[in-house]
Scaffold this active site. Structure first.
Site, PDB file in Angstrom:
ATOM      1  N   LEU A  14      59.340   7.729 -45.478  1.00 49.14           N
ATOM      2  CA  LEU A  14      59.107   7.241 -46.830  1.00 49.14           C
ATOM      3  C   LEU A  14      59.930   5.989 -47.106  1.00 49.14           C
ATOM      4  O   LEU A  14      60.934   5.730 -46.448  1.00 49.14           O
ATOM      5  CB  LEU A  14      59.446   8.329 -47.851  1.00 49.14           C
ATOM      6  CG  LEU A  14      58.585   9.592 -47.764  1.00 49.14           C
ATOM      7  CD1 LEU A  14      59.049  10.627 -48.768  1.00 49.14           C
ATOM      8  CD2 LEU A  14      57.121   9.264 -47.977  1.00 49.14           C
ATOM      9  N   CYS A  15      59.479   5.228 -48.091  1.00 48.26           N
ATOM     10  CA  CYS A  15      60.145   4.012 -48.539  1.00 48.26           C
ATOM     11  C   CYS A  15      61.638   4.265 -48.725  1.00 48.26           C
ATOM     12  O   CYS A  15      62.004   5.291 -49.300  1.00 48.26           O
ATOM     13  CB  CYS A  15      59.508   3.573 -49.859  1.00 48.26           C
ATOM     14  SG  CYS A  15      60.262   2.140 -50.605  1.00 48.26           S
ATOM     15  N   PRO A  16      62.480   3.405 -48.228  1.00 51.16           N
ATOM     16  CA  PRO A  16      62.203   2.103 -47.604  1.00 51.16           C
ATOM     17  C   PRO A  16      62.231   2.142 -46.074  1.00 51.16           C
ATOM     18  O   PRO A  16      62.286   1.098 -45.428  1.00 51.16           O
ATOM     19  CB  PRO A  16      63.353   1.244 -48.120  1.00 51.16           C
ATOM     20  CG  PRO A  16      64.519   2.191 -48.115  1.00 51.16           C
ATOM     21  CD  PRO A  16      63.923   3.541 -48.525  1.00 51.16           C
TER      22      PRO A  16
END
Length: 77
Positions: A14-16
């Site tokens: 998941l981000c980042p």
């Protein structure tokens, strides 16, 4: 320019993390080489083009696979 292409599997991250891992991999690649980034994070659709624009890399391709996206990023010269 080189015709080197590497694949980075960032599926499940998941981000980042997809962008951070892409940045790290691109640093170790030759200028002009292409990174094929696989990501399934919904935020990557925004994050990856933004990262390329900020870092000076070229986003030369973006496509949807069955359950993820594929980004082709040419490392800045």
């Amino acid at each position: 320019m080189t015709d080197e292409t590497q694949t980075l599997d960032a599926l499940g991250l998941l981000c980042p993390l997809p962008v951070l891992k892409a940045r790290k991999r691109l640093k170790s690649m030759a200028p002009g080489a292409v990174l094929r980034l696989l990501a399934d994070d919904p935020a990557a659709v925004v994050d990856v083009p933004h990262f390329c624009a900020e870092a000076g890399h070229a986003l030369i391709g973006q496509e949807d696979a069955v359950d993820h996206q594929i980004y082709l990023i040419r490392r800045a010269e």
